[in-house]
Design an enzyme around this catalytic site. Sequence first.
Site, mmCIF file in Angstrom:
data_model
loop_
_atom_site.group_PDB
_atom_site.id
_atom_site.type_symbol
_atom_site.label_atom_id
_atom_site.label_comp_id
_atom_site.label_asym_id
_atom_site.label_seq_id
_atom_site.Cartn_x
_atom_site.Cartn_y
_atom_site.Cartn_z
ATOM 1 N N GLU A 169 1.628 -3.210 3.777
ATOM 2 C CA GLU A 169 2.100 -2.066 2.987
ATOM 3 C C GLU A 169 2.748 -0.989 3.846
ATOM 4 O O GLU A 169 2.209 0.127 3.987
ATOM 5 C CB GLU A 169 0.956 -1.478 2.152
ATOM 6 C CG GLU A 169 0.488 -2.393 1.050
ATOM 7 C CD GLU A 169 -0.450 -1.725 0.044
ATOM 8 O OE1 GLU A 169 -1.056 -0.694 0.383
ATOM 9 O OE2 GLU A 169 -0.565 -2.244 -1.078
ATOM 10 N N GLU A 216 -1.408 -8.945 -3.536
ATOM 11 C CA GLU A 216 -2.738 -8.386 -3.824
ATOM 12 C C GLU A 216 -2.784 -8.068 -5.316
ATOM 13 O O GLU A 216 -1.973 -7.276 -5.806
ATOM 14 C CB GLU A 216 -2.989 -7.089 -3.039
ATOM 15 C CG GLU A 216 -3.043 -7.281 -1.539
ATOM 16 C CD GLU A 216 -3.330 -5.970 -0.796
ATOM 17 O OE1 GLU A 216 -3.727 -4.982 -1.433
ATOM 18 O OE2 GLU A 216 -3.141 -5.952 0.427
HETATM 19 C C1 GAL Z 1 -3.876 -1.911 -1.001
HETATM 20 C C2 GAL Z 1 -4.033 -2.297 0.456
HETATM 21 C C3 GAL Z 1 -5.343 -2.998 0.704
HETATM 22 C C4 GAL Z 1 -6.470 -2.267 0.047
HETATM 23 C C5 GAL Z 1 -6.177 -2.151 -1.423
HETATM 24 C C6 GAL Z 1 -7.277 -1.478 -2.197
HETATM 25 O O1 GAL Z 1 -2.985 -0.857 -1.153
HETATM 26 O O2 GAL Z 1 -2.990 -3.136 0.874
HETATM 27 O O3 GAL Z 1 -5.566 -3.087 2.088
HETATM 28 O O4 GAL Z 1 -6.580 -1.013 0.624
HETATM 29 O O5 GAL Z 1 -5.004 -1.408 -1.608
HETATM 30 O O6 GAL Z 1 -6.990 -1.459 -3.571
#
Ligand code: GAL
Length: 687
Positions: free
Chosen positions: A142, A312
Site C-alpha cells: 500500500e 486484501e
Molecule cells: C490494509 C493493510 C494491511 C492491514 C489492513 C487492516 O490497509 O494493507 O496491512 O493494515 O489494512 O485492515
Amino acid sequence: MTVGVCYFPEHWPRERWETDADRMVEAGIEYVRMAEFSWAVVEPRPGEFDFEWLDAAVGILGERGVKVVLCTPTATPPKWLVDEHPEILQADFDGTPRGFGSRRHYCFNSARYREETERLVSRMVDRYADSPHVVGWQIDNEFGCHGTIRCYCDDCAAAFRGWLRDRYDGIDDLNERWGTTFWSQRYPDFGAVDPPRPTPTDHHPAHLLDYYRFASDSAVTYNRLQARLVREANDDWFVAHNFMGDFETLDAHAVSDDLDLVSWDSYPTGFPQDRRAADATPDELRAGDPDQIGMNHDLYRGTKAAPFWVMEQQPGDVNWPPYAPQPAEGAVRLWAHHATAHGADAILYFRWRRCLEGQEQYHAGLRKADGSADRGYEEVRRVAAELPSLAPVDAPVALLHDYENWWALSAQPHSPDFDYWAHARTYYRALRERGVQVDVVHPSADLGGYAAAVAPALHIVDDDLAARLRRYVESGGELLLTMRSGFKDPWNKLRSEPAPGPLAPLVGATVDRHESLPDSLAPTVRYRGESYPARAWAEWLAPAGREADGDAGTVDGDEDRRADGDDGAVVLGAYENGVASGRPAITRNERGDGAATYVGTWPGGGLAAALADDLLARAEVERAGRFPRGVRAAERDGLVWITNFTSSPVEVAVPDGATWVVGDSAVGAFDVGVVEATLGDVSASID
Ligand code: GAL
Ligand code: ZN
C-alpha cells in the site's frame, strides 16, 4: 472462484503452520500471500539474513498445492536501519520526522533507502528464484497508506528541484508557466524552490500541482526499481502491488505501467465511514456501498488489461474505522461475488488469524485468536467452491479518471463540498443502477471500443486530449462532459479563453459564469420537462452563436432551433432558481456521428439517472431496469450477478427457463444470485 489469504507465519509457533495450511486447503484456498512486514525477521541484524523460517512456510504450503505470493518487506524498515540512517525517514509538512514505531516511515527519495532496498530485495528474490511454489511478488505494501506519498524532507526538496529542472526550460520558463508574478513569488533559480511547506495562507496552485506530481512520480520510480529486481531474478513471476480504496495521492495508472497484475485492498464496512461524505446507512455499516467498492474495482481493473485481483479482502470486523460492526451474515461471501462480477480473478482475505500482538489486535481474521474458525472462514469455504474461472469483463462504457484533475481540484476546490471522486461517483452510480459495466480509465486510453464515455470534471485539458475526444465523438461516440472541464492548462493556470477551453468547439457552448453554492442556495434544474435538485456548483452556459446573457427560453423547444441551422449546442436543461434562473445548465452538441453533452452542475441522483438513461439510450447500450440502491447487477462472461447489499430480500425477474448458477430469483438479504442471461433481460424489486 479463486480465493486466497494473507498469512503471517512469523507471528505463530512453527508447530502450528501445518495445521494452518491444512485448514486453508480445506477451505479451498489456492493462494497465500506472505512476508510484507518481515524485514526485521529476515534480516535481524545488518547483513545477517534468516530465510529458513520463510523457506519452511513456503514449503509447507507448496507441498499442499498452495501457490505463494511473496512481498518485498520494504514498508517496514527495521529499527537498526533507522538508527544507523535516520535520514531515510520521511518528514511531515512541518518538518517533523515520521519516526520509527509504526510503518511506512521511509522516504522514496532517500538514496540510502534505495540502496538498502536494492540490497534486501535482490537477496530475497534470488533466494526464491527457483522455488516451484512462488508464483509472483507484491512490491512493498500500500504505497501511500497513512498519508505517506507526500514527504517534505530535505532529500525530497533536492529531488523536487531536479524534477523541475528536467521539466522546465530554465527558471524563467517555470516562473512563466506557474505564474509567479502573483504575490511576488518569482524564483531566482531552481535551487530556491522548496516543497510547499508551512506558509501563512494557501500555496500557489501551480507549485502544489507540481509537488503532487513529483511526489506520485517518486513512488512510481521506487516501485520501478523493485519491479526490475524481481524480473531480473525470474521473469516468469508476476509483479503486483496492492492499491487502496478511493485513494487520491498516488497515480495508479502510472504505477501499473510497471506491473503485471493490479490489485487493491477492499474494506467495505470501513470505507463509507472514513472516506465518504454521506453518513453510512445501517446496511452500509454491515456490508458497504457496492458503488464505492465497485468504482475501485473498475479503476484498478481498468489500469491494465489483466489480471486483476483483490489482494486484501475484509474477513470480518476491522480495527481502523471509527466503528467496527460485525459484517452482515453472508457479506464476506457477497464481497467475493461482487468482486468477481467486476472482473477479479482472485480474492485474498486479510488476514488468516486474529493477531495477539501489535496495532491490529482488533482486526478479525478468517480464524479467531485461538485458531478456531471465525464467521468468515465458513463463508470463504462456500464461495471457493462456487464458480469456475471466467472471461474478462467487457464494459461498454468508459469513465475517464485522471489523478492530475483530482490534485488540481483538491488544491483549489473552491467549495468545501466539492470532491472530485464523489462527483465522478455520482455518474458511476447512475450507470451502475442500470447494471452497466464501466471501465474507469485514464483519459489517454483508447476509447474506440466504448459506445459511450463519461468524463467528470476534466479540469486540465490540452489540445491533444481535446482533439482525441473530438475524433471519438465524430466517429460515433456519445460523450458526457461535466462541470469544471477545460478550465485549466497543464500548469494549473486558468485559461484566458472561456471554459471548457479547447473543448468548446466540441461542446458547442462555453461557460459564461460559474458560482459555488452552499446547500441553502442549491440549484434546481429543469431537464426534459422535469425539475431536479442539483448541488454545490452552477455554470451558466452560453451556446455558441447565442448571446451569453440570453436565457434558455423554452428549453423544450430548443431542438427546433437547432433544426433551423444554428450551429451552437442545443439547450437540454436550464436553472430554475437563483440568479441563474432561466440560464442554460445542460447542453448537447452533435458532431459527426456522435454527440457531446455538457452538464454545468453537480446533479443529484435523479438528474444523474436521467442523464445516464439518455446517454445509454443514444449509445444503444444494453441495460437493465433501474435497480434499487444497494442492489446491483453486473454481467461477466454470459452470467449476470445480482448482488444484494441490503437487509431486504430482492425478487429478480428473468426470462422463463433461465438457468441459475448460484441461488435463484429470490435473493435474500446480503445474498447473491448468478443467472445465465443478458443484462437487458433482468430486473429486480425489493419486496
Ligand atoms: C490494509 C493493510 C494491511 C492491514 C489492513 C487492516 O490497509 O494493507 O496491512 O493494515 O489494512 O485492515
Ligand atoms: Zn522525503
